[in-house]
Write a protein that holds these residues in place. Structure first.
Motif, short mmCIF file in Angstrom:
data_model
loop_
_atom_site.label_atom_id
_atom_site.label_comp_id
_atom_site.label_asym_id
_atom_site.label_seq_id
_atom_site.Cartn_x
_atom_site.Cartn_y
_atom_site.Cartn_z
N ALA A 47 -33.99 -7.57 -25.93
CA ALA A 47 -33.79 -8.14 -27.27
C ALA A 47 -34.48 -9.50 -27.38
O ALA A 47 -35.03 -9.84 -28.44
CB ALA A 47 -32.30 -8.27 -27.57
N MET A 48 -34.48 -10.27 -26.29
CA MET A 48 -35.16 -11.57 -26.30
C MET A 48 -36.64 -11.39 -26.58
O MET A 48 -37.23 -12.12 -27.39
CB MET A 48 -34.97 -12.28 -24.95
CG MET A 48 -35.57 -13.67 -24.90
SD MET A 48 -35.59 -14.41 -23.24
CE MET A 48 -33.87 -14.34 -22.78
N PHE A 61 -37.24 -16.22 -31.31
CA PHE A 61 -36.22 -16.49 -32.33
C PHE A 61 -36.76 -16.42 -33.75
O PHE A 61 -36.15 -16.97 -34.67
CB PHE A 61 -35.52 -17.84 -32.11
CG PHE A 61 -34.72 -17.91 -30.84
CD1 PHE A 61 -33.70 -17.02 -30.58
CD2 PHE A 61 -35.00 -18.89 -29.91
CE1 PHE A 61 -32.96 -17.10 -29.42
CE2 PHE A 61 -34.26 -18.98 -28.74
CZ PHE A 61 -33.24 -18.08 -28.49
N THR A 62 -37.85 -15.75 -33.98
CA THR A 62 -38.38 -15.62 -35.33
C THR A 62 -37.84 -14.37 -36.04
O THR A 62 -38.02 -14.24 -37.25
CB THR A 62 -39.92 -15.56 -35.34
OG1 THR A 62 -40.34 -14.42 -34.59
CG2 THR A 62 -40.51 -16.84 -34.75
N ARG A 63 -37.17 -13.50 -35.28
CA ARG A 63 -36.56 -12.30 -35.87
C ARG A 63 -35.05 -12.41 -35.66
O ARG A 63 -34.58 -12.50 -34.53
CB ARG A 63 -37.14 -11.05 -35.23
CG ARG A 63 -38.65 -10.93 -35.50
CD ARG A 63 -39.29 -9.71 -34.89
NE ARG A 63 -38.70 -8.51 -35.47
CZ ARG A 63 -38.54 -7.38 -34.78
NH1 ARG A 63 -38.90 -7.30 -33.52
NH2 ARG A 63 -38.00 -6.33 -35.35
N LEU A 98 -29.88 -12.46 -32.57
CA LEU A 98 -28.42 -12.37 -32.54
C LEU A 98 -27.96 -11.38 -31.47
O LEU A 98 -27.03 -11.67 -30.70
CB LEU A 98 -27.90 -11.94 -33.92
CG LEU A 98 -26.39 -11.78 -34.04
CD1 LEU A 98 -25.69 -13.13 -33.81
CD2 LEU A 98 -26.03 -11.19 -35.40
N LEU A 99 -28.61 -10.25 -31.42
CA LEU A 99 -28.26 -9.22 -30.43
C LEU A 99 -28.43 -9.75 -29.01
O LEU A 99 -27.61 -9.46 -28.13
CB LEU A 99 -29.14 -7.99 -30.65
CG LEU A 99 -28.80 -6.75 -29.83
CD1 LEU A 99 -27.38 -6.29 -30.09
CD2 LEU A 99 -29.79 -5.64 -30.15
#
Length: 113
Positions: A25-26, A32-34, A39-40
């Motif tokens: 997920a990272m 952190f643009t999506r 969040l996940l």
């Protein structure tokens, strides 16, 4: 192996799978643009650390952490190659083989608590 110790290994396995999912997920969060992958990532890492914490009630911290991180490294390298088309060569395979040997050695040398 006592049945109680078996729970430690189950918790550790689940912690590894959540850590693998969190790291995936990272990558998908693209710095952190999506929003949703970002969040996940936090949720999955929270689950991973919680499960690792439970595993530590049954397994020595040095062994649990080494296995958690070592198996995570191997699995995320495979995920990177398969899902994200990242490079993979014989040198990486050789080093990952040493990690796997180390993880097996730690598992075999761990004492039943």
């Amino acid at each position: 192996m006592k049945i109680e110790t078996g729970w430690g290994w189950i918790f550790l396995l689940l912690a590894i799978l959540f850590e693998l999912s969190g790291t995936t997920a990272m990558k998908l969060s693209e710095g952190f643009t999506r929003f949703w992958p970002s969040l996940l990532m936090f949720v999955l890492y929270g689950c991973s650390f919680t499960l690792l914490n439970f595993a530590l009630t049954y397994i020595e911290v040095g062994i649990a952490y080494a296995i958690w991180s070592g198996v995570g490294i191997v699995l995320i390298t495979i995920v990177g190659f398969v899902l994200f088309k990242e490079s993979f060569d014989l040198t990486k395979l050789a080093w990952m083989s040493l990690i796997i040997i180390g993880v097996i050695g730690l598992k075999l040398s761990s004492k039943v608590q």
